[in-house]
Design a protein around this motif. Sequence first.
Motif, PDB file in Angstrom:
ATOM      1  N   TYR A 134       0.838  -1.190   0.000  1.00 16.02           N
ATOM      2  CA  TYR A 134       0.000   0.000   0.000  1.00 16.02           C
ATOM      3  C   TYR A 134       0.877   1.246   0.000  1.00 16.02           C
ATOM      4  N   PRO A 135       0.418   2.314  -0.650  1.00 12.09           N
ATOM      5  CA  PRO A 135       1.168   3.574  -0.577  1.00 12.09           C
ATOM      6  C   PRO A 135       1.007   4.221   0.798  1.00 12.09           C
ATOM      7  N   ALA A 136       1.821   5.210   1.067  1.00 15.20           N
ATOM      8  CA  ALA A 136       1.813   5.863   2.377  1.00 15.20           C
ATOM      9  C   ALA A 136       0.711   6.916   2.468  1.00 15.20           C
ATOM     10  N   ARG A 137      -0.483   6.563   2.090  1.00 17.52           N
ATOM     11  CA  ARG A 137      -1.639   7.429   2.252  1.00 17.52           C
ATOM     12  C   ARG A 137      -2.842   6.533   2.552  1.00 17.52           C
ATOM     13  N   GLY A 138      -3.919   7.145   2.926  1.00 16.96           N
ATOM     14  CA  GLY A 138      -5.082   6.356   3.290  1.00 16.96           C
ATOM     15  C   GLY A 138      -4.897   5.730   4.657  1.00 16.96           C
ATOM     16  N   ILE A 139      -5.343   4.496   4.786  1.00 19.29           N
ATOM     17  CA  ILE A 139      -5.284   3.811   6.086  1.00 19.29           C
ATOM     18  C   ILE A 139      -3.849   3.557   6.523  1.00 19.29           C
ATOM     19  N   ALA A 140      -2.961   3.302   5.575  1.00 23.91           N
ATOM     20  CA  ALA A 140      -1.558   3.060   5.933  1.00 23.91           C
ATOM     21  C   ALA A 140      -0.912   4.326   6.487  1.00 23.91           C
ATOM     22  N   GLY A 141      -1.242   5.475   5.925  1.00 19.96           N
ATOM     23  CA  GLY A 141      -0.707   6.731   6.432  1.00 19.96           C
ATOM     24  C   GLY A 141      -1.233   7.070   7.812  1.00 19.96           C
ATOM     25  N   VAL A 142      -2.519   6.841   8.014  1.00 22.19           N
ATOM     26  CA  VAL A 142      -3.123   7.097   9.324  1.00 22.19           C
ATOM     27  C   VAL A 142      -2.502   6.188  10.379  1.00 22.19           C
ATOM     28  N   LEU A 143      -2.293   4.929  10.037  1.00 22.38           N
ATOM     29  CA  LEU A 143      -1.642   4.009  10.975  1.00 22.38           C
ATOM     30  C   LEU A 143      -0.205   4.428  11.264  1.00 22.38           C
ATOM     31  N   GLY A 144       0.468   4.980  10.270  1.00 18.58           N
ATOM     32  CA  GLY A 144       1.832   5.473  10.484  1.00 18.58           C
ATOM     33  C   GLY A 144       1.868   6.615  11.476  1.00 18.58           C
ATOM     34  N   TYR A 145       0.944   7.565  11.304  1.00 25.28           N
ATOM     35  CA  TYR A 145       0.865   8.678  12.251  1.00 25.28           C
ATOM     36  C   TYR A 145       0.480   8.191  13.650  1.00 25.28           C
ATOM     37  N   ALA A 146      -0.450   7.268  13.724  1.00 27.14           N
ATOM     38  CA  ALA A 146      -0.870   6.726  15.025  1.00 27.14           C
ATOM     39  C   ALA A 146       0.288   6.001  15.708  1.00 27.14           C
ATOM     40  N   THR A 147       1.129   5.345  14.926  1.00 24.44           N
ATOM     41  CA  THR A 147       2.290   4.653  15.486  1.00 24.44           C
ATOM     42  C   THR A 147       3.265   5.641  16.102  1.00 24.44           C
ATOM     43  N   VAL A 148       3.536   6.719  15.401  1.00 29.90           N
ATOM     44  CA  VAL A 148       4.458   7.736  15.919  1.00 29.90           C
ATOM     45  C   VAL A 148       3.873   8.411  17.154  1.00 29.90           C
ATOM     46  N   ILE A 149       2.585   8.701  17.148  1.00 28.14           N
ATOM     47  CA  ILE A 149       1.950   9.324  18.298  1.00 28.14           C
ATOM     48  C   ILE A 149       1.985   8.391  19.510  1.00 28.14           C
ATOM     49  N   SER A 150       1.742   7.117  19.296  1.00 26.91           N
ATOM     50  CA  SER A 150       1.796   6.178  20.425  1.00 26.91           C
ATOM     51  C   SER A 150       3.225   6.028  20.947  1.00 26.91           C
ATOM     52  N   ALA A 151       4.222   6.104  20.063  1.00 29.76           N
ATOM     53  CA  ALA A 151       5.615   6.061  20.528  1.00 29.76           C
ATOM     54  C   ALA A 151       5.945   7.303  21.349  1.00 29.76           C
ATOM     55  N   LEU A 152       5.465   8.466  20.912  1.00 32.40           N
ATOM     56  CA  LEU A 152       5.704   9.701  21.656  1.00 32.40           C
ATOM     57  C   LEU A 152       5.017   9.665  23.020  1.00 32.40           C
ATOM     58  N   LEU A 153       3.784   9.181  23.062  1.00 31.50           N
ATOM     59  CA  LEU A 153       3.079   9.057  24.345  1.00 31.50           C
ATOM     60  C   LEU A 153       3.759   8.045  25.266  1.00 31.50           C
ATOM     61  N   THR A 154       4.273   6.964  24.683  1.00 34.17           N
ATOM     62  CA  THR A 154       5.017   5.983  25.477  1.00 34.17           C
ATOM     63  C   THR A 154       6.257   6.613  26.076  1.00 34.17           C
ATOM     64  N   LEU A 155       6.969   7.406  25.274  1.00 41.26           N
ATOM     65  CA  LEU A 155       8.172   8.069  25.768  1.00 41.26           C
ATOM     66  C   LEU A 155       7.849   9.033  26.897  1.00 41.26           C
ATOM     67  N   ILE A 156       6.831   9.848  26.711  1.00 40.70           N
ATOM     68  CA  ILE A 156       6.477  10.840  27.737  1.00 40.70           C
ATOM     69  C   ILE A 156       6.024  10.159  29.026  1.00 40.70           C
ATOM     70  N   SER A 157       5.118   9.201  28.910  1.00 39.25           N
ATOM     71  CA  SER A 157       4.632   8.538  30.130  1.00 39.25           C
ATOM     72  C   SER A 157       5.720   7.697  30.775  1.00 39.25           C
TER      73      SER A 157
END
Length: 98
Positions: free
Chosen positions: A36-59
Amino acid sequence: MQILPVTRLGKITLGLFAAFLVLLVLVLIFYQWLGYPARGIAGVLGYATVISALLTLISGLVSIILREERAISVIVAAITALIVVGAVVVGIINAWLL
C-alpha cells in the motif's frame, strides 16, 4: 529490580508500548507486504504509530523520573520509544533540509 511495573503510570506506559507494537506490525503489513502507498489507512496508521511512541516516551519518562518506577519493562519501553521518536525527528529534519 522488578520486571512488571507497580505504579499506575508504569502500567499505562506498558499499555501504550503494546499499542505501539501492534500499530507498528500493522504498518509493516500494509507498507511492505501488501504494497500500500503511504496514504489512506496506511498513512493514518503510520501517524498513530508515531503518536503512540511519543506518548510511550512521555509517560515512561514521567513514571521513571517522578514516580520512581524501576521496572525493567518500563525502562526498555521508554528507551525503545526514545529511539523511534529520535529516528522520526531526524527523518523530519533531513526532509526539511533537502
